[in-house]
Design a protein around this motif. Structure first.
Motif, mmCIF file in Angstrom:
data_model
loop_
_atom_site.group_PDB
_atom_site.id
_atom_site.type_symbol
_atom_site.label_atom_id
_atom_site.label_comp_id
_atom_site.label_asym_id
_atom_site.label_seq_id
_atom_site.Cartn_x
_atom_site.Cartn_y
_atom_site.Cartn_z
ATOM 1 N N ALA A 147 -6.560 -0.452 1.337
ATOM 2 C CA ALA A 147 -6.611 -1.635 0.461
ATOM 3 C C ALA A 147 -6.724 -1.245 -1.005
ATOM 4 C CB ALA A 147 -7.785 -2.532 0.855
ATOM 5 N N GLN A 148 -6.976 0.029 -1.268
ATOM 6 C CA GLN A 148 -7.012 0.500 -2.658
ATOM 7 C C GLN A 148 -5.814 1.408 -2.955
ATOM 8 O OE1 GLN A 148 -11.106 1.654 -3.910
ATOM 9 N NE2 GLN A 148 -11.717 0.914 -1.897
ATOM 10 N N GLY A 149 -4.813 1.349 -2.076
ATOM 11 C CA GLY A 149 -3.578 2.079 -2.316
ATOM 12 C C GLY A 149 -3.585 3.528 -1.866
ATOM 13 N N ILE A 150 -4.590 3.919 -1.070
ATOM 14 C CA ILE A 150 -4.703 5.320 -0.647
ATOM 15 C C ILE A 150 -4.585 5.377 0.880
ATOM 16 C CG2 ILE A 150 -6.209 7.368 -0.640
ATOM 17 C CD1 ILE A 150 -7.667 5.839 -3.070
ATOM 18 N N GLU A 151 -3.546 6.059 1.371
ATOM 19 C CA GLU A 151 -3.381 6.127 2.827
ATOM 20 C C GLU A 151 -4.051 7.371 3.394
ATOM 21 O OE1 GLU A 151 0.430 5.049 4.680
ATOM 22 O OE2 GLU A 151 0.137 6.747 6.034
ATOM 23 N N THR A 152 -5.093 7.171 4.189
ATOM 24 C CA THR A 152 -5.742 8.260 4.918
ATOM 25 C C THR A 152 -5.956 7.784 6.353
ATOM 26 O OG1 THR A 152 -7.968 7.463 4.412
ATOM 27 C CG2 THR A 152 -7.021 9.072 2.882
ATOM 28 N N HIS A 153 -6.152 8.717 7.255
ATOM 29 C CA HIS A 153 -6.418 8.352 8.653
ATOM 30 C C HIS A 153 -7.825 8.791 9.031
ATOM 31 C CE1 HIS A 153 -2.040 8.160 8.502
ATOM 32 N NE2 HIS A 153 -2.082 7.417 9.594
ATOM 33 N N GLN A 154 -8.407 8.063 9.943
ATOM 34 C CA GLN A 154 -9.757 8.383 10.429
ATOM 35 C C GLN A 154 -9.825 8.051 11.909
ATOM 36 O OE1 GLN A 154 -13.402 6.442 9.031
ATOM 37 N NE2 GLN A 154 -12.981 7.257 6.997
ATOM 38 N N TRP A 179 -4.420 -4.460 1.648
ATOM 39 C CA TRP A 179 -4.513 -5.080 0.335
ATOM 40 C C TRP A 179 -4.254 -6.580 0.446
ATOM 41 C CZ3 TRP A 179 -6.517 -5.318 -4.144
ATOM 42 C CH2 TRP A 179 -5.936 -6.049 -5.176
ATOM 43 N N TRP A 180 -3.248 -6.951 1.256
ATOM 44 C CA TRP A 180 -2.938 -8.374 1.429
ATOM 45 C C TRP A 180 -4.151 -9.123 1.988
ATOM 46 C CZ3 TRP A 180 -2.534 -12.351 4.943
ATOM 47 C CH2 TRP A 180 -1.734 -13.452 4.557
ATOM 48 N N ARG A 181 -4.815 -8.524 2.997
ATOM 49 C CA ARG A 181 -6.016 -9.176 3.556
ATOM 50 C C ARG A 181 -7.103 -9.306 2.493
ATOM 51 N NH1 ARG A 181 -5.743 -5.675 8.857
ATOM 52 N NH2 ARG A 181 -4.446 -7.022 10.147
#
Lengths: 216, 225
Positions: free
Chosen positions: B179-186, B49-51
């Motif tokens: 960056a939209q507040g949703i933590e997922t891994h890929q 999000w900061w970036r």
């Protein structure tokens, strides 16, 4: 999701563009003053971070890692396999190096590191990035014209040497191991570390000299 | 997002300042901003999000203002967006009654404490996912030819291009959603591109460009065929 709303942030930037003073020093002062007055930050802690990254954390750490890799084959093997653990042995694991990857120059390969999207850099190993690394001229051209970029740094690369450009698009960070200069067989790790320049660990320097000082 | 920050391969930005002095901070305010960035945390603000907040700086400011100045503006914007700062406070440079105030005093750290903290700041971004990696080392892959209007780490210059999987890094936090507040891994891979695949003028050059790209940026077949 309003807290991640791009259009709201665009409006904030418009306001800041119109209302902030133009001098950078005054903008940063306004930020620090508000943080301190609101009880979010103590200025003495900011002082300590400046001190740490001026005196302790910088490219001399990376140079130590490179010199150790040149002189200790077991260390080099560990470094190539698991760079974060290998730099942790020397106390250098830290900000932005948990996913460090080491790439090695050879007679046939030259490595160059860039971040085209922002300015990613292995802080705890190389310290603060030079301003050119974060500026548009380098970020735009390194991936497209690496030979031209290197020529600007005074480095000519033979046509048959492959240039590998590493664009740091994820949280991986890169350290280039430059080639050990010839005629340095009698030098110890500490003397060798002094030959390693910051730019050689980014890839904007290539042939290190056995008789010049790289880093202070 | 297709913003001014996405600089790879763009032309016309002039010469590199190769004679820059080796001094760590060129101005005292650069050091202050670096220190602020190390010890001030906007609640709920991920690196992604900061970036993105930084990418949204007006193009003229992004390209022309000094580097650490853009960090200060990003911090100000992130604090304003989070409601920690009010715009009138930023303009006056003074905290005002009725707005956010911390309840406890912030920690005071000396150099040794900061050096210890830097070691703790070796944040990892990898994690577990249920799915098996879709690609293997040596596979030919094609990058997505389109982006989207929020934060992404798939630069424009590699969109719709053919590359080869050089390395698999396990699964890492996916920045487009983080960056939209949703933590997922890929699953994350290093993908190598021949320079001639990316740039018309690179024909015949043996150079290669490596990028670290997430699985959803990639496909096993060329959408254009």
């Amino acid at each position: 999701m309003s807290e991640h709303d791009s259009s709201k942030v665009v409006k904030i930037h418009e306001h800041l563009h119109s209302h902030l003073p133009s001098e950078s020093a005054l903008r940063v002062k306004a930020l620090e003053t508000l943080l301190v007055e609101k009880g979010l930050v103590d200025s003495r802690t900011i002082d300590a971070w400046v001190e740490a990254y001026t005196d302790e954390i910088g490219p001399k750490r990376g140079a130590h890692v490179v010199a150790k890799a040149w002189t200790d084959p077991d260390y080099k093997r560990r470094l190539m396999e698991d760079a974060p653990s290998a730099i942790d042995e020397l106390g250098y694991l830290g900000t932005a190096t948990a996913h460090l990857k080491v790439v090695e120059n050879t007679d046939k390969i030259h490595n160059l590191v860039v971040c085209t999207l922002c300015s990613c850099y292995p802080f705890s190993l190389l310290g603060i990035a030079p301003a050119w690394y974060k500026a548009a001229a380098y970020r735009s051209r390194a991936v497209r014209d690496p030979r031209g970029v290197l020529k600007e740094f005074g480095i000519e690369i033979d046509d048959e040497v492959e240039i590998r450009v590493w664009d740091s698009t994820a949280e991986l960070r890169y350290l280039v191991i430059p080639q050990r200069p010839d005629d340095t067989d009698d030098m110890d790790e500490a003397s060798l570390a002094k030959l390693v320049t910051r730019n050689s660990m980014i890839g904007t320097d290539r042939d290190l000299k056995p008789d010049t000082q790289g880093l202070r | 997002m297709d913003g001014v920050h996405d600089l790879g391969g763009k032309l016309g930005y002039g010469a590199i300042d190769v004679d820059e002095s080796d001094v760590v901070f060129h101005h005292a305010w650069e050091g202050r901003e670096w220190g602020i960035s190390r010890c001030a945390r906007v609640p709920g603000c991920t690196i992604d999000w900061w970036r993105h907040v930084r990418e949204l700086i007006k193009p003229e400011d992004y390209l022309n203002r000094p580097y650490f100045d853009s960090w200060a503006q990003t911090d100000l914007a992130a604090y304003l967006n989070a409601g920690i700062f009010a715009m009138d406070e930023v303009i006056s440079g003074k905290a005002e009654a009725g707005h956010y105030m911390a309840e406890e005093a912030p920690p005071v750290m000396d150099k040794d404490a900061v050096l210890a903290q830097d070691r703790k700041n070796a944040f990892r971004f990898d994690g577990k996912v249920e799915s098996e990696p879709q690609f293997s080392i040596g596979d030919t892959v094609f990058t997505s030819s389109i982006g989207h209007d929020h934060h992404t780490r798939l630069p424009q210059y590699v969109r719709g291009k053919r590359g080869v999987v050089q390395c698999h890094h396990g699964a890492h936090i996916f920045p487009d959603l983080s960056a939209q507040g949703i933590e997922t891994h890929q699953h994350l891979y290093s993908i190598v591109f021949e320079a001639a695949e990316l740039w018309p003028e690179a024909k015949g050059r043996c150079d290669r460009v490596y990028l670290d790209l997430w699985e959803s940026y990639l496909s096993g077949s060329d959408a254009n065929e």
